[in-house]
Motif scaffolding. Structure first.
Motif, PDB file in Angstrom:
ATOM      1  N   SER A  45      -1.457 -10.292   8.889  1.00  0.00           N
ATOM      2  CA  SER A  45      -1.487  -9.046   8.114  1.00  0.00           C
ATOM      3  C   SER A  45      -0.788  -9.225   6.773  1.00  0.00           C
ATOM      4  O   SER A  45      -1.265  -8.745   5.746  1.00  0.00           O
ATOM      5  N   ASN A  57       5.615  -5.269   2.876  1.00  0.00           N
ATOM      6  CA  ASN A  57       5.733  -4.236   3.902  1.00  0.00           C
ATOM      7  C   ASN A  57       6.017  -2.863   3.285  1.00  0.00           C
ATOM      8  O   ASN A  57       5.422  -1.859   3.673  1.00  0.00           O
ATOM      9  N   PRO A 114      -1.963  -1.017  -5.988  1.00  0.00           N
ATOM     10  CA  PRO A 114      -1.599  -0.024  -4.964  1.00  0.00           C
ATOM     11  C   PRO A 114      -1.367   1.379  -5.535  1.00  0.00           C
ATOM     12  O   PRO A 114      -1.264   2.333  -4.766  1.00  0.00           O
ATOM     13  N   LEU A 146       2.907  -1.428   1.786  1.00  0.00           N
ATOM     14  CA  LEU A 146       1.974  -0.936   2.810  1.00  0.00           C
ATOM     15  C   LEU A 146       2.484   0.363   3.435  1.00  0.00           C
ATOM     16  O   LEU A 146       1.708   1.277   3.713  1.00  0.00           O
ATOM     17  N   PHE A 198      -3.360   1.692   0.000  1.00  0.00           N
ATOM     18  CA  PHE A 198      -3.429   0.412   0.724  1.00  0.00           C
ATOM     19  C   PHE A 198      -2.422   0.457   1.864  1.00  0.00           C
ATOM     20  O   PHE A 198      -1.228   0.663   1.626  1.00  0.00           O
ATOM     21  N   TYR A 199      -2.882   0.298   3.094  1.00  0.00           N
ATOM     22  CA  TYR A 199      -1.978   0.487   4.239  1.00  0.00           C
ATOM     23  C   TYR A 199      -2.446  -0.308   5.449  1.00  0.00           C
ATOM     24  O   TYR A 199      -3.517  -0.916   5.436  1.00  0.00           O
ATOM     25  N   ARG A 200      -1.588  -0.274   6.470  1.00  0.00           N
ATOM     26  CA  ARG A 200      -1.922  -0.920   7.733  1.00  0.00           C
ATOM     27  C   ARG A 200      -2.342   0.167   8.713  1.00  0.00           C
ATOM     28  O   ARG A 200      -1.654   1.188   8.830  1.00  0.00           O
ATOM     29  N   PHE A 219      -7.564  -0.460   4.209  1.00  0.00           N
ATOM     30  CA  PHE A 219      -6.496  -0.707   5.186  1.00  0.00           C
ATOM     31  C   PHE A 219      -6.750  -1.986   5.959  1.00  0.00           C
ATOM     32  O   PHE A 219      -7.877  -2.478   6.059  1.00  0.00           O
ATOM     33  N   ASP A 243       0.188   1.723  11.101  1.00  0.00           N
ATOM     34  CA  ASP A 243       1.243   2.598  10.569  1.00  0.00           C
ATOM     35  C   ASP A 243       0.771   4.044  10.435  1.00  0.00           C
ATOM     36  O   ASP A 243       1.477   4.872   9.855  1.00  0.00           O
ATOM     37  N   ALA A 303      -2.537  -8.909   3.115  1.00  0.00           N
ATOM     38  CA  ALA A 303      -2.039  -7.964   2.112  1.00  0.00           C
ATOM     39  C   ALA A 303      -1.665  -8.714   0.837  1.00  0.00           C
ATOM     40  O   ALA A 303      -2.013  -8.291  -0.274  1.00  0.00           O
TER      41      ALA A 303
END
Ligand code: ADP
Ligand code: TRP
Length: 336
Positions: free
Chosen positions: A61, A305, A75, A308, A80-82, A41, A85, A65
């Protein structure tokens, strides 16, 4: 056999350089290929403590990414993320705060480094220290524990934070006499390689001695041509192991090319100008397949986006379960 859960976070820093690639990105991608349950992340909340520029903050960001995706992160295989979120992480952090001794935070390297610097400069010890920096390891513990992580691959500087996450998990389990959290372990990233920058110090964006992974040919060429050398003539013998050009070349050229440059330096005949040209070609060649993919992602921030967000949904499912169980354990109602 159950798969070990592997998780790590990266702070979005913008303009990634060759050192970031060899020291952090490549080892993660290599590891992810061999694992079935892994999480990566973008630790944007951790970056917020030191970056109050909303435009740069957001674009860092996306850049991060896009770079991971272009360089080979799949992915479908890696969640795979922020960080931002996954709201469950932040509530979990609050629960962890209740059992984390203040003294533990006083001992954190990240905080102590600021205190020591302030002391050395004769300032108030806490000058410029915000609570985000002070509680940095508790948020990191929440990142790790929310996903029920077994193993956290990190560089040396983050080892203490993972040990703190383990301590905090233990405090919680002991306080409530229930094994809610697994005790995570760090795994030191295998590559001990520290790439030198243009001036021979560690390549770092803060020293402005870096060569960016994704950039135009002219900027890349200018950077390579600025690499510091001594005044030895082309036909003089040189020690490749004390040579910045060679130290970078070994990561991007093939075995034969590396052997040839080494021999040229050792026997004499390899001038710095020629060596720089070879390095430039090797770096360009190495990243050539990734460049268009990166540019494509950068042109499609919505796609990045969406990817993610899809990752965040996956980890949130797990994080909700962990959080709900932790809430129930302390006497709160579980999440409906
Ligand atoms: P910078 O020094 O440019 O600010 P960061 O501290 O953001 O870089 O580093 C991010 C990751 O990249 C670190 O975890 C570290 O493993 C890796 N890294 C940074 N610089 C180098 C380098 N010169 N050589 C090898 N790895 C590096
Ligand atoms: N603090 C880490 C760094 O600066 C990034 C990070 C945040 C992290 N949360 C994490 C790393 C959880 C591993 C696990 O590099």
């Amino acid at each position: 056999m159950t798969q070990k859960v592997i998780l790590t976070g990266v702070k979005p820093t913008g303009s990634l350089h060759l050192g970031n690639y060899i020291g952090a990105i490549k080892p993660f991608l290599d590891m992810a290929r061999g694992s079935k349950d892994n999480y990566l992340f973008i630790a944007d909340y951790h970056a917020l403590n030191a970056l109050y520029d909303p435009v740069a903050f957001k674009s860092n960001s996306v850049e991060m990414a896009a770079a991971y995706l272009a360089l080979g992160l799949n992915p479908d295989e890696t969640v795979f993320y922020r960080q931002s979120d996954v709201p469950e992480v932040f509530e979990l952090m609050n629960l962890l705060c209740a059992v984390t001794p203040k003294g533990l935070m006083d001992r954190a390297h990240s905080y102590k480094a600021s205190v020591d610097k302030n002391r050395a400069e004769g300032k108030d010890v806490d000058a410029g220290v915000n609570m985000g920096l002070y509680t940095y390891p508790i948020l990191m513990a929440a990142d790790i524990l929310a996903a029920n992580t077994d193993i956290v691959p990190v560089g040396k500087d983050q080892v203490q934070h993972v040990e703190f996450a383990r301590d905090i998990a233990g405090y919680f389990n002991n306080t409530f006499k229930k094994d809610i959290f697994k005790l995570p372990e760090y795994r030191l990233e295998k590559t001990g390689a520290i790439l030198p920058g243009l001036d021979g110090r560690k390549m770092s964006k803060s020293y402005k001695n870096d060569i960016h992974i994704f950039t135009d040919s002219k900027t890349r060429k200018n950077a390579v041509m600025k690499i510091m050398t001594d005044s030895k003539l082309p036909n003089e013998a040189k020690n490749p192991d004390e040579n910045i050009i060679y130290q970078l070349y070994i990561h991007f050229a093939n075995d034969q090319q590396i052997a040839e440059m080494r021999e040229g330096f050792e026997k004499g005949g390899m001038g710095y100008g020629d060596a720089k040209k070879l390095l430039l070609a090797a770096v360009e060649n190495y990243f050539a397949p990734f460049d268009p993919v990166y540019n494509d992602y950068m042109a499609k921030p919505k796609l990045v986006n969406d990817l993610l967000m899809a990752g965040a949904l996956k980890v949130r499912k797990k994080a909700r379960e962990t959080l709900s169980e932790a809430r129930e354990t302390v006497g709160l109602h579980p999440i409906a």
